[in-house]
Design an enzyme around this catalytic site. Structure first.
Site, mmCIF file in Angstrom:
data_model
loop_
_atom_site.group_PDB
_atom_site.id
_atom_site.type_symbol
_atom_site.label_atom_id
_atom_site.label_comp_id
_atom_site.label_asym_id
_atom_site.label_seq_id
_atom_site.Cartn_x
_atom_site.Cartn_y
_atom_site.Cartn_z
ATOM 1 N N LYS A 114 -1.559 9.104 -3.167
ATOM 2 C CA LYS A 114 -1.782 8.102 -4.221
ATOM 3 C C LYS A 114 -2.838 7.096 -3.782
ATOM 4 O O LYS A 114 -3.693 6.683 -4.569
ATOM 5 C CB LYS A 114 -0.457 7.402 -4.560
ATOM 6 C CG LYS A 114 0.463 8.285 -5.390
ATOM 7 C CD LYS A 114 1.897 7.765 -5.483
ATOM 8 C CE LYS A 114 2.771 8.811 -6.182
ATOM 9 N NZ LYS A 114 4.208 8.504 -6.146
ATOM 10 N N GLN B 134 8.088 3.896 -4.115
ATOM 11 C CA GLN B 134 8.324 5.337 -3.970
ATOM 12 C C GLN B 134 9.822 5.622 -3.874
ATOM 13 O O GLN B 134 10.511 5.047 -3.034
ATOM 14 C CB GLN B 134 7.587 5.854 -2.713
ATOM 15 C CG GLN B 134 7.645 7.347 -2.529
ATOM 16 C CD GLN B 134 6.896 8.113 -3.624
ATOM 17 O OE1 GLN B 134 5.776 7.774 -3.988
ATOM 18 N NE2 GLN B 134 7.528 9.145 -4.158
ATOM 19 N N ASP C 83 5.047 3.263 -13.081
ATOM 20 C CA ASP C 83 5.889 4.465 -13.028
ATOM 21 C C ASP C 83 6.618 4.659 -14.357
ATOM 22 O O ASP C 83 7.133 5.739 -14.627
ATOM 23 C CB ASP C 83 6.936 4.302 -11.913
ATOM 24 C CG ASP C 83 6.773 5.322 -10.811
ATOM 25 O OD1 ASP C 83 6.032 6.300 -11.021
ATOM 26 O OD2 ASP C 83 7.391 5.139 -9.746
#
Ligand code: NAD
Length: 285
Positions: A53, A97, A120
């Site tokens: 990422k 994460q 997200d």
């Protein structure tokens, strides 16, 4: 002949488009999109995802901050970093994460992210917006699946879609996105009876169960579009999907492979969400 969808190619195309838009955004409005990625612990797969990422951010010209915290990080420490990032004007997207270590309440962490920076798409605000058909940030994996189908001209409206898996990060948000696009959606899970009978009705079949090659040839209707979300690691380290690719492929009109199908799209949509967050946050200021 079935078309094997190349997610890497589509993701590269998206990164290329975003890079061009970032240049224009910086030139015209002086804005550089910024993404912060937080990793807690040493989960090997998570470390790879986080590294990729950050690399993606570099490639498209985003500003990025990476936080690598030890496994024993306390929840209040993580909350204070999120608080700092919520107020950091250079940061437009915050990603924690998952999975988080057991002692941290993941819901409390997601709730603490400013929904406008929740790239997200997991915050209840963003889930709620999706549910009401007025999405803001959409969860990256299902969003990537929709994008993959759109860019291949696969019609969604009016189609019978069956999703195997009802998680909050894939199955449920995907069902909502498909409903918004006027599909007829069935969501299956571990307690669904006669699964094969249900999957055989699918014009578009999405496998998101996390179960090695569970979708067999006899479960797929002729000419179906088959999207394999599963990422399962075999003992020898190789990746395999939820679909028994070799016995299913010839029955399909389109199919995504594992790896190289849905996976790269998840990261591409994170960049899309971060770019959008930067343009929206800056116009809100
Ligand atoms: P999860 O474990 O949270 O949910 C799995 C869902 O599948 C559950 O709702 C469960 O009821 C259902 N299920 C499991 N086995 C089943 C079976 N035999 N029959 C019917 N239903 C069954 O998983 P998740 O987080 O949604 O992830 C699913 C898979 O997708 C995993 O392999 C994961 O690694 C992968 N994944 C890939 C990406 C990507 O970027 N490609 C992103 C997220 C998840």
């Amino acid at each position: 002949m079935p078309i094997i969808i190349n997610g890497n190619d589509v993701a590269r195309e998206i990164r290329y488009e975003i890079k061009a838009k970032v240049g224009a955004l910086q030139e015209q409005r002086g804005i550089i999109p910024g993404l912060a990625v937080i990793l807690v612990g040493k989960d090997p797969a998570s470390r790879i995802y986080v590294r990729r990422k950050t690399e993606d951010c570099e490639e498209v010209g985003f500003f990025s901050r990476e936080f690598k915290l030890p496994e024993n990080t306390e929840e209040h420490r993580l909350l204070s970093i999120i608080d700092e990032l919520n107020r950091d004007g250079r940061i437009h997207g915050i990603l924690v994460q998952l999975p988080l270590p057991q002692h941290i309440n993941a819901n409390a962490i997601i709730d603490a992210i400013n929904p406008r920076k929740d790239v997200d798409g997991f915050h209840p605000y963003n889930m709620g917006r999706l549910f009401t058909g007025d999405p803001f940030h959409q969860a990256c994996t299902p969003y990537g699946i929709i994008e993959l189908m759109d860019r291949h001209g696969i019609k969604i409206e009016g189609k019978n879609v069956v999703i195997v898996g009802r998680s909050n990060i894939v199955g449920k948000p995907l069902a909502m996105m498909l409903l918004t696009r006027h599909a007829t959606v069935t969501v299956c899970h571990t307690r669904t009876k006669n699964l094969s009978e249900v999957t055989r009705r699918a014009e578009i079949l999405v496998a998101a169960a996390g179960s090695v090659e569970m979708i067999k040839g006899e479960m797929v209707r002729d000419g179906a579009v088959v999207i394999d979300v599963g990422i399962n690691r075999r003992e020898d380290g190789t990746l395999v999907g939820d679909v028994a690719f070799s016995e299913v492929v010839d029955k399909t009109s389109y199919i995504t492979p594992v790896p190289g199908g849905v996976g790269p799209m998840t990261r591409a949509m994170l960049l899309t969400n971060t770019y959008n967050a930067a343009t929206r946050l800056s116009s809100a200021q």
